[in-house]
Design a protein around this motif. Structure first.
Motif: not given
Length: 168
Positions: A78-96
């Motif tokens: 898995x990933x640790x500090x400073x590593x790059x990951x691929x992620x999916x947005x689960x919650x977002x602010x409107x107008x972001x």
């Protein structure tokens, strides 16, 4: 002579029984302490790598609030500090800048798993947090909130360090 030898045997027998009794009590104390330690460890949260389906907090102003890790790009565990990951947005602010359901790259800037430093100290945080980046490695947001470890400099994420409020 016979009386003194029988009394010394008696003392030795009493001494052994007292000593064995003390040892048994000490073993009981050690067992109960060990059981308490095991029970305490069961109630503590296990700190592990950031892996698939881990929920992370977003600490920039890109518009996302929470993301879920899809894949860690480096390492099998898995990933640790400073590593790059691929992620999916689960919650977002409107107008972001980013919307819910979009897939982005992210850099782990805070991790609950301890990471050792060269001077022998450890750095760990209370939460798992990420900064969203584009394909070229530039941050999507223009501000980074909260502490960011200086280990990101070794991982070539200097732009994130320059946007951070506090470097830990």
């Amino acid at each position: 002579m016979a009386a003194s030898s029988s009394s010394s045997r008696l003392v030795r027998a009493v001494g052994r029984s007292l000593f064995s009794g003390l040892c048994n009590n000490a073993d009981g104390l050690m067992r109960s302490t060990h059981e308490m330690m095991c029970n305490h460890l069961l109630f503590q949260q296990q700190r592990t790598f950031i892996q698939m389906r881990t929920s992370l907090k977003v600490v920039d102003n890109s518009g996302a609030k929470r993301v879920a890790c899809i894949q860690a790009l480096k390492g099998k565990k898995g990933a640790r500090l400073g590593d790059t990951i691929v992620c999916s947005v689960k919650e977002a602010q409107p107008g972001g800048k980013v919307k819910k359901g979009e897939v982005h790259y992210g850099v782990v800037v805070r991790a609950a798993m301890p990471k050792g430093r060269c001077d022998g100290s450890e750095v760990k945080f209370d939460d798992n947090a990420v900064v969203l980046i584009n394909k070229h490695g530039e941050p999507i947001g223009t501000r980074v909130f909260g502490p960011v470890p200086h280990e990101l400099r070794k991982k070539k994420h200097v732009k994130i360090l320059s946007l951070a409020e506090h470097i830990a």
